[in-house]
Design an enzyme around this catalytic site. Structure first.
Site, PDB file in Angstrom:
ATOM      1  N   THR A  60     -27.223 102.793 -32.422  1.00  0.00           N
ATOM      2  CA  THR A  60     -27.381 101.676 -32.940  1.00  0.00           C
ATOM      3  C   THR A  60     -28.807 101.406 -33.133  1.00  0.00           C
ATOM      4  O   THR A  60     -29.765 102.184 -32.823  1.00  0.00           O
ATOM      5  CB  THR A  60     -26.783 100.499 -32.200  1.00  0.00           C
ATOM      6  OG1 THR A  60     -27.800 100.176 -31.018  1.00  0.00           O
ATOM      7  CG2 THR A  60     -25.503 100.710 -31.418  1.00  0.00           C
ATOM      8  N   LYS A  61     -29.063 100.304 -34.148  1.00  0.00           N
ATOM      9  CA  LYS A  61     -30.440 100.060 -34.515  1.00  0.00           C
ATOM     10  C   LYS A  61     -31.410  99.650 -33.356  1.00  0.00           C
ATOM     11  O   LYS A  61     -32.480 100.237 -33.195  1.00  0.00           O
ATOM     12  CB  LYS A  61     -30.410  98.926 -35.504  1.00  0.00           C
ATOM     13  CG  LYS A  61     -31.743  98.663 -36.161  1.00  0.00           C
ATOM     14  CD  LYS A  61     -31.675  97.605 -37.288  1.00  0.00           C
ATOM     15  CE  LYS A  61     -33.042  97.096 -37.663  1.00  0.00           C
ATOM     16  NZ  LYS A  61     -33.114  95.873 -37.910  1.00  0.00           N
ATOM     17  N   PHE A  62     -30.848  98.997 -32.415  1.00  0.00           N
ATOM     18  CA  PHE A  62     -31.669  98.462 -31.133  1.00  0.00           C
ATOM     19  C   PHE A  62     -31.746  99.719 -30.067  1.00  0.00           C
ATOM     20  O   PHE A  62     -32.655  99.652 -29.395  1.00  0.00           O
ATOM     21  CB  PHE A  62     -30.742  97.280 -30.527  1.00  0.00           C
ATOM     22  CG  PHE A  62     -31.190  96.098 -31.054  1.00  0.00           C
ATOM     23  CD1 PHE A  62     -31.042  95.620 -32.530  1.00  0.00           C
ATOM     24  CD2 PHE A  62     -32.525  95.224 -30.459  1.00  0.00           C
ATOM     25  CE1 PHE A  62     -31.576  94.652 -32.856  1.00  0.00           C
ATOM     26  CE2 PHE A  62     -33.070  94.193 -30.841  1.00  0.00           C
ATOM     27  CZ  PHE A  62     -32.345  93.816 -32.321  1.00  0.00           C
ATOM     28  N   ASP A  71     -30.394  98.893 -22.944  1.00  0.00           N
ATOM     29  CA  ASP A  71     -31.665  99.679 -22.606  1.00  0.00           C
ATOM     30  C   ASP A  71     -32.415  99.053 -21.839  1.00  0.00           C
ATOM     31  O   ASP A  71     -33.803  99.176 -21.786  1.00  0.00           O
ATOM     32  CB  ASP A  71     -32.541 100.042 -23.963  1.00  0.00           C
ATOM     33  CG  ASP A  71     -33.180  98.720 -24.797  1.00  0.00           C
ATOM     34  OD1 ASP A  71     -32.372  97.718 -24.283  1.00  0.00           O
ATOM     35  OD2 ASP A  71     -33.811  98.852 -25.586  1.00  0.00           O
ATOM     36  N   GLU A 102     -20.686  88.480 -35.431  1.00  0.00           N
ATOM     37  CA  GLU A 102     -22.380  88.442 -35.392  1.00  0.00           C
ATOM     38  C   GLU A 102     -22.701  87.041 -36.090  1.00  0.00           C
ATOM     39  O   GLU A 102     -22.182  86.553 -36.958  1.00  0.00           O
ATOM     40  CB  GLU A 102     -22.843  89.640 -36.409  1.00  0.00           C
ATOM     41  CG  GLU A 102     -24.227  89.668 -36.543  1.00  0.00           C
ATOM     42  CD  GLU A 102     -25.117  89.779 -35.226  1.00  0.00           C
ATOM     43  OE1 GLU A 102     -24.931  90.589 -34.436  1.00  0.00           O
ATOM     44  OE2 GLU A 102     -25.867  88.604 -35.140  1.00  0.00           O
ATOM     45  N   ASP A 151     -20.271  82.090 -33.467  1.00  0.00           N
ATOM     46  CA  ASP A 151     -20.633  82.416 -31.936  1.00  0.00           C
ATOM     47  C   ASP A 151     -19.261  82.944 -31.543  1.00  0.00           C
ATOM     48  O   ASP A 151     -18.145  82.579 -31.455  1.00  0.00           O
ATOM     49  CB  ASP A 151     -20.787  81.200 -31.198  1.00  0.00           C
ATOM     50  CG  ASP A 151     -21.188  81.292 -29.817  1.00  0.00           C
ATOM     51  OD1 ASP A 151     -20.929  82.440 -29.229  1.00  0.00           O
ATOM     52  OD2 ASP A 151     -21.656  80.293 -29.390  1.00  0.00           O
ATOM     53  N   ASP A 175     -28.475  90.984 -26.732  1.00  0.00           N
ATOM     54  CA  ASP A 175     -29.958  90.301 -26.491  1.00  0.00           C
ATOM     55  C   ASP A 175     -30.160  90.330 -24.818  1.00  0.00           C
ATOM     56  O   ASP A 175     -29.413  89.696 -24.013  1.00  0.00           O
ATOM     57  CB  ASP A 175     -30.107  88.696 -26.903  1.00  0.00           C
ATOM     58  CG  ASP A 175     -29.985  88.775 -28.200  1.00  0.00           C
ATOM     59  OD1 ASP A 175     -30.627  89.485 -29.110  1.00  0.00           O
ATOM     60  OD2 ASP A 175     -29.126  88.252 -28.835  1.00  0.00           O
ATOM     61  N   GLU A 184     -15.891  94.186 -31.566  1.00  0.00           N
ATOM     62  CA  GLU A 184     -17.445  94.476 -31.198  1.00  0.00           C
ATOM     63  C   GLU A 184     -18.209  92.969 -31.313  1.00  0.00           C
ATOM     64  O   GLU A 184     -18.024  92.270 -32.610  1.00  0.00           O
ATOM     65  CB  GLU A 184     -18.092  95.253 -31.929  1.00  0.00           C
ATOM     66  CG  GLU A 184     -19.285  95.695 -31.796  1.00  0.00           C
ATOM     67  CD  GLU A 184     -20.011  96.829 -32.074  1.00  0.00           C
ATOM     68  OE1 GLU A 184     -19.246  97.976 -32.257  1.00  0.00           O
ATOM     69  OE2 GLU A 184     -21.322  97.003 -32.374  1.00  0.00           O
TER      70      GLU A 184
END
Ligand SMILES: C[S@@+](CC[C@H](N)C(=O)[O-])C[C@H]1O[C@@H](n2cnc3c(N)ncnc32)[C@H](O)[C@@H]1O
Length: 250
Positions: A228-230, A191, A105, A132, A155, A80
């Site tokens: 997820t948080k986002f 999203d 991450e 990265d 992002d 992930e």
């Protein structure tokens, strides 16, 4: 089995210098998919990271990982990228003990939070990397070694002039395909509709991939993907969610 017992602080000092230079010695500016967010590592996260880095942490290295040695078994490995604070990744690892998870991450407090939650949940089948992801893919992931790739709410880089910073580009998907076993999956969610369209375009134009969507575009949100948080933030802002699920066929 862990060969080298080093803390996260030691690992940061040992981090491989990955700056790249042009033939005439000028520093090559890389287009990155992230801007390092500010945000302090709390004392709790720092202590957890230093104490549990030898168990959960992996560093960037210049030769491919040996997954069998890292996890102590042959179970399929799911990668992930950009797990944020890691809560949904830890939940997935806890719910799927028959699989191994590897999370990447760049946001250090997120890595700290993920390790702390893994300790709390006593999760054994998860390792994390603070680097990265494009460099980890290039340098550390053996070809044909991944059962799947998860990319949830990357992002979005809303402005057209920033679209080149989006991580989902043809060369990125090509590299992921090289690292996937056959069959292996790519599961993405966003999203941001314009990014969903870009994901669909890039994925369906890769000849090694087959779309599992009955409507040839998106799939219904799978129950197996924890919120997820986002994604939660997107719901609050009234955004839709698009899931894409492709299989590497050859
Ligand atoms: C919008 S957040 C989504 C986090 C999480 N997946 C969620 O849904 O809550 C995207 C995350 O990807 C990380 N990220 C972006 N590019 C990355 C890269 N090249 N390597 C590793 N992490 C990256 C960022 O630091 C950020 O935490």
């Amino acid at each position: 089995m862990i060969e080298e017992q080093i803390s996260f602080a030691d690992q940061k000092r040992k981090t491989v210098e990955t700056a790249e230079f042009t033939a005439d010695g000028r520093y090559k500016r890389k287009v990155r998919s992230f801007v390092l967010r500010t945000g302090r590592l709390s004392d709790f996260q720092r202590n957890m990271m230093n104490e549990y880095w030898p168990i959960y942490g992996l560093a960037h290295q210049t030769e491919p990982f040996d997954f069998k040695k890292i996890y102590g078994n042959d179970k399929p490995v799911i990668l992930e990228i950009g797990f944020g604070m890691g809560k949904s990744l830890v939940e997935m690892a806890e719910q799927n003990p028959d699989k191994n998870y590897l999370g990447i991450e760049v946001h250090t407090p997120g890595v700290g939070a993920c390790i702390a939650y893994s300790v709390e949940k006593k999760v054994k089948n998860l390792r994390v990397i603070c680097h990265d992801a494009t460099e980890i893919l290039r340098d550390c992931i053996p070809d044909g070694s991944l059962a799947g790739l998860q990319l949830f709410f990357p992002d979005p880089w809303h402005k057209a002039k920033h679209h080149k910073r989006r991580i989902v580009q043809p060369h990125f998907v090509q590299t992921v395909c090289q690292k996937l076993a056959s069959p292996g999956f790519i599961h993405m969610a966003t999203d941001w509709e314009n990014y969903a369209e870009q994901m669909l375009d890039v994925l369906q134009n890769n000849p090694q991939l087959r779309n599992t969507s009955a409507t040839k575009d998106y799939i219904p949100r799978p129950e197996t993907r924890p919120l997820t948080k986002f994604e939660q933030r997107g719901h609050r802002l009234g955004h839709g969610v698009w899931d894409l699920y492709f299989i590497k066929t050859e």
